[in-house]
Design an enzyme around this catalytic site. Structure first.
Site, PDB file in Angstrom:
ATOM      1  N   TRP A 125      10.373 -21.488  63.781  1.00 46.94           N
ATOM      2  CA  TRP A 125      11.021 -22.463  64.675  1.00 46.94           C
ATOM      3  C   TRP A 125      10.412 -23.845  64.497  1.00 46.94           C
ATOM      4  CZ3 TRP A 125       9.149 -24.430  69.760  1.00 46.94           C
ATOM      5  CH2 TRP A 125       7.778 -24.220  69.945  1.00 46.94           C
ATOM      6  N   ASP A 126       9.251 -23.897  63.854  1.00 47.74           N
ATOM      7  CA  ASP A 126       8.581 -25.169  63.562  1.00 47.74           C
ATOM      8  C   ASP A 126       9.557 -26.161  62.917  1.00 47.74           C
ATOM      9  OD1 ASP A 126       6.799 -22.994  63.725  1.00 47.74           O
ATOM     10  OD2 ASP A 126       5.249 -24.013  62.573  1.00 47.74           O
ATOM     11  N   GLU A 144       1.629 -18.242  73.031  1.00 51.45           N
ATOM     12  CA  GLU A 144       1.497 -16.841  72.615  1.00 51.45           C
ATOM     13  C   GLU A 144       0.291 -16.153  73.254  1.00 51.45           C
ATOM     14  OE1 GLU A 144       1.504 -17.310  68.374  1.00 51.45           O
ATOM     15  OE2 GLU A 144       3.690 -17.252  68.251  1.00 51.45           O
ATOM     16  N   LYS A 175      -2.060 -21.514  74.947  1.00 42.55           N
ATOM     17  CA  LYS A 175      -2.298 -21.821  73.521  1.00 42.55           C
ATOM     18  C   LYS A 175      -1.702 -23.161  73.122  1.00 42.55           C
ATOM     19  CE  LYS A 175      -1.462 -19.895  68.913  1.00 42.55           C
ATOM     20  NZ  LYS A 175      -0.679 -18.960  68.116  1.00 42.55           N
ATOM     21  N   GLN A 176      -0.475 -23.418  73.554  1.00 48.52           N
ATOM     22  CA  GLN A 176       0.214 -24.635  73.116  1.00 48.52           C
ATOM     23  C   GLN A 176       1.269 -24.984  74.145  1.00 48.52           C
ATOM     24  OE1 GLN A 176       1.690 -21.823  69.998  1.00 48.52           O
ATOM     25  NE2 GLN A 176       3.200 -23.435  69.660  1.00 48.52           N
TER      26      GLN A 176
HETATM   27  C1  BGC Z   1       2.258 -20.859  66.740  1.00 49.40           C
HETATM   28  C2  BGC Z   1       3.761 -20.757  66.574  1.00 49.40           C
HETATM   29  C3  BGC Z   1       4.135 -21.255  65.195  1.00 49.40           C
HETATM   30  C4  BGC Z   1       3.341 -20.542  64.106  1.00 49.40           C
HETATM   31  C5  BGC Z   1       3.587 -21.122  62.728  1.00 49.40           C
HETATM   32  C6  BGC Z   1       1.578 -20.089  65.608  1.00 49.40           C
HETATM   33  O1  BGC Z   1       0.186 -20.223  65.729  1.00 49.40           O
HETATM   34  O2  BGC Z   1       1.864 -20.312  67.970  1.00 49.40           O
HETATM   35  O3  BGC Z   1       4.404 -21.531  67.555  1.00 49.40           O
HETATM   36  O4  BGC Z   1       5.504 -21.045  64.990  1.00 49.40           O
HETATM   37  O5  BGC Z   1       1.970 -20.662  64.379  1.00 49.40           O
HETATM   38  O6  BGC Z   1       3.234 -22.465  62.679  1.00 49.40           O
END
Ligand code: BGC
Length: 770
Positions: free
Chosen positions: A357-358, A488, A601-602
């Protein structure tokens, strides 16, 4: 955090050789041209710690899934970016002694990634155990002009001896992925040959059957003159090399120019690969190294003309932003709609797959503003073409009637990920794909995309959400159970605010687009509805019912959106109170402890606020930011940029700058202690967003570009380029105000600090600070 990269405006420079940093540098100094790329492995043998990496875009291998406990619905395979034939090898032997920096005294060492002209250069002096001292200059690049080609010029000068030097350029297809699940090799040899001035290896991937032909041609020069030295042809399994021995004279240089081509069966019939490879090699040999290098510089100059961000007054920030832009352009050029932007690009294996999804959430804004509109269109078409697979993927999980769930990670549309909490539950990715369609149309005004492709994807995604929600008798509302949000560090939660908000927006936007397409292209609409059995009345009735009756968590006391049910039951500790030694949590804490904690986490709620900013007043944004950010550990590279943009929006310039620094130099300073695995390519687009949407305050609203800029205290000015609906703008923000120049024949109206200004064709507008 490391601090060994030397600040420079246009180059990434490392001086002195520290083997501990070598794998980090192999990532940072990576090269690529959208079609192929590689880590900065040394040309000569290196027996120290190193991660070998050569990659060909779109060539992958489905490695059999390995999990401790199989769950129904897991994909059987994980599509991996493949480590492909190593074409950089130029082995050096000094009269019986191999040149190997792990075994030499390294007297001096410097490597430079020249971002302005797009090449990697290395210079060192080393003394072997036997006392032979040499000086080496190596320069190489992956051509941006002819993207199946590359070239290396490797020059060695004996400093204190005259003796035999043996140079062995090679192509080695006998490589492995470090992340191979069963320690298997993924390539079979198809053919190979030594030629008088080169050789090639053709390899075929197991299972997927991609064929890649990698070939070299070389010429050797002594003291600047081409020499015809005897060549010993070497052939091993999956390997060809040419051994050339010359009598070297102290102080006189020997150079080898190695021309390389890498062709894949994605673009040629397998039976024609070798012929095409030879044609390609002959073409570049005729062109010559210097011409190729000059063309490379010109191609990069053109890129920079539309991409560059200039920061005055802060060399380290300048270097960082250029590094991010450079790596993005090395990863994806947008010319091929079968390709995408892997989180590690061509800099490492980690993450497998190429598409997360990035791409939609982070990379699309970058490419929209800095590249031709067809580049983003190709990114959208990539997903359009994989719609069938997304429908199959949803069907595997029990969804029906054309509902689509796009994969979390993919190469060809098939789901690759296999952690249940992500594969099955991190479904917000589906929403990001819809959001990118909206974003593209909002930015470009290209509504034809909706009728031709976009609506079909939107309906399939809306169908998924309409089936994924469930009716809660207790609440008498729809709820969304068992999901993982972008954060996550929470799994299997109910009513993740971000996911629900995005899902409902998808259904709503789909209905708006239906009306639009019905009005502008009624025949196309009717044909689409018939083809996908879209029962507009019944299906949109359900969409509307869900939209009107969806449950979202909200805390009345704090007046914030609730990340998920029960979030406030967690012990509320702030990140600032966490001992530094316990971070990063994902390396220090057990998973259950992370799950039970309040740490984020984000960006999660804040990701939603970023997407739908216009819906919320500034106090709502502030309350949510002030509540969630202090609980966020930013352990995903995608996190700081969203926070930088929101902090800028809130007028918190110092924090915006702090977050910017964290994203901009993430890899250069190895902030998360993981750059050795590869660079964080997709988050680099987030760095660009921090400058343009954060400091520049750029938005597109009602078909117009608007800016609300401020300038970080340390900088004296910054400027960026924006392509918008035919206009090419350069926006410079200084302490005095904003200066916008239009380098195109298209006039455009922009909004600066809330006031409209017409920027005429080739004209300019200056808005002074009051
Ligand atoms: C992030 C995801 C991301 C993935 C790839 C993960 O650490 O939590 O949001 O899509 O890394 O960049």
């Amino acid at each position: 955090m490391k601090n060994y990269i030397i600040a420079d405006e246009w180059s990434i420079i490392e001086e002195g050789f520290d083997p501990h940093y070598h794998q980090i540098s192999e990532s940072i100094f990576s090269l690529g041209n959208g079609r192929m790329g590689q880590r900065a492995n040394f040309e000569e043998t290196y027996s120290g710690q190193s991660l070998l990496g050569n990659y060909v875009a779109g060539v992958y291998y489905p490695d059999k899934t390995r999990v401790g406990w199989w769950k129904n619905g897991y994909p059987e395979y994980f599509a991996k970016v493949l480590n492909a034939a190593n074409w950089t090898i130029i082995d050096i032997n000094l009269d019986g002694e191999q040149l190997d920096l792990a075994k030499c005294e390294v007297i001096s060492f410097r490597r430079e990634l020249n971002m302005k002209e797009g090449y990697l250069k290395r210079n060192f002096r080393a003394k072997t155990a036997g006392g032979k001292e040499v000086e080496v200059d190596a320069i190489r690049f992956c051509s941006m002009v002819d993207d199946e080609t590359a070239a290396i010029r490797y020059t060695i000068t004996p400093v204190n001896f005259s003796d035999a030097i043996t140079i062995t350029p090679a192509i080695d297809g006998d490589v492995m992925n470090k992340d191979s699940n069963y320690d298997e090799k993924f390539w079979d040899e198809v053919s190979k040959a030594n030629q008088t001035d080169g050789g090639y290896v053709v390899m075929r991937t197991k299972k997927t059957g991609f064929e890649v032909a990698t070939g070299m041609k070389f010429s050797v020069l002594q003291n600047g003159q081409v020499v015809e030295a005897p060549i010993e042809a070497i052939k091993k399994e999956k390997y060809v090399a040419s051994k050339i021995t010359l009598q070297a004279q102290q102080g006189q240089s020997i150079s080898i120019i190695k021309y390389v081509a890498n062709l894949s069966s994605q673009n040629y019939q397998p039976e024609n690969l070798v012929e095409q490879l030879n044609d390609t090699l002959n073409r570049i040999v005729t062109k010559g190294f210097d011409t190729m290098l000059a063309e490379q510089a010109a191609a990069w100059a053109k890129k920079w003309e539309h991409n560059d961000i200039i920061i005055e007054g802060d060399v380290s920030a300048q270097q960082a932003i250029r590094f991010n832009i450079f790596q993005l352009n090395q990863t994806y050029t947008g010319e091929d709609d079968r390709l995408n932007i892997g989180p590690k690009g061509f800099t490492g294996e980690k993450y497998g797959g190429s598409t997360y999804w990035d791409t939609e959430a982070y990379c699309v804004p970058f490419y929209l503003a800095t590249a031709d509109q067809k580049v983003t269109r190709n990114l959208l078409l990539y997903r359009y073409k994989q719609l069938g697979k997304a429908i199959e993927n949803a069907a595997l999980l029990g969804f029906k009637d054309g509902a689509a769930l796009y994969p979390m990670v993919t190469m060809d549309g098939t789901e690759s990920h296999n952690e249940w909490e992500i594969t099955f539950e991190e479904i917000h990715r589906n929403g990001a794909i819809a959001y990118a369609i909206f974003n593209y149309v909002r930015y470009t005004g290209d509504e034809s995309y909706l009728a031709d492709y976009g609506l079909e994807v939107l309906i399939a995604i809306a169908r998924f959400w309409s089936q994924r929600v469930s009716w809660s008798q207790a609440k008498r509302q729809y709820v969304m159970l068992g999901v993982t949000g972008p954060n996550e560090y929470e799994n299997n939660v109910n009513n993740n605010w971000y996911t629900s908000t995005l899902a409902i927006w998808c259904m709503d936007y789909t209905m708006q687009v239906i009306e639009k397409v019905k009005a502008s292209a009624s025949e196309k609409y009717a044909a689409l509805a018939a083809r996908i059995n879209f029962d507009e009345e019944t299906e949109t009735y359900r969409f509307k019912h869900i939209i009107q009756n969806m449950y979202y968590g909200y805390d009345e006391k704090l007046q914030v959106f609730l990340q998920q049910d029960g979030y406030l039951d967690k012990e509320q500790i702030l990140v600032k109170d966490l001992p530094a030694g316990e971070r990063p949590l994902n390396q220090k804490w057990s998973w259950d402890r992370i799950l039970r904690s309040c740490f984020i986490k984000q960006a999660d709620v804040l990701q939603g606020i970023y997407f739908f900013e216009d819906r919320y007043d500034i106090d709502t944004i502030r309350r949510n930011f002030d509540f969630y950010e202090p609980r966020t550990v930013h352990e995903s590279s995608l996190s700081p940029c969203v926070h930088a943009i929101l902090a800028a929006k809130l007028g918190d310039e110092a924090r915006a700058y702090e977050f910017y620094l964290r994203t901009a130099r993430l890899d250069l300073d190895d902030y998360n202690n993981d750059t050795e695995d590869g660079c964080h390519i997709t988050s680099m687009a987030g760095t660009w967003m921090s400058v343009v949407e954060g400091f520049g305050g750029m938005r597109v609203r009602d078909g117009k570009l608007s800016f609300q800029p401020f300038i970080p205290e340390k900088w004296s000015s910054f400027s960026f380029h924006i392509g918008f609906r035919g206009a090419l703008l350069n926006v410079k923000v200084s302490k005095d105000g904003v200066h916008i120049k239009n380098a195109s024949a298209t006039q455009v109206t922009v909004v600066v600090f809330g006031n409209e200004h017409l920027v005429e064709a080739n004209g300019e507008v200056i808005v002074k600070n009051s």
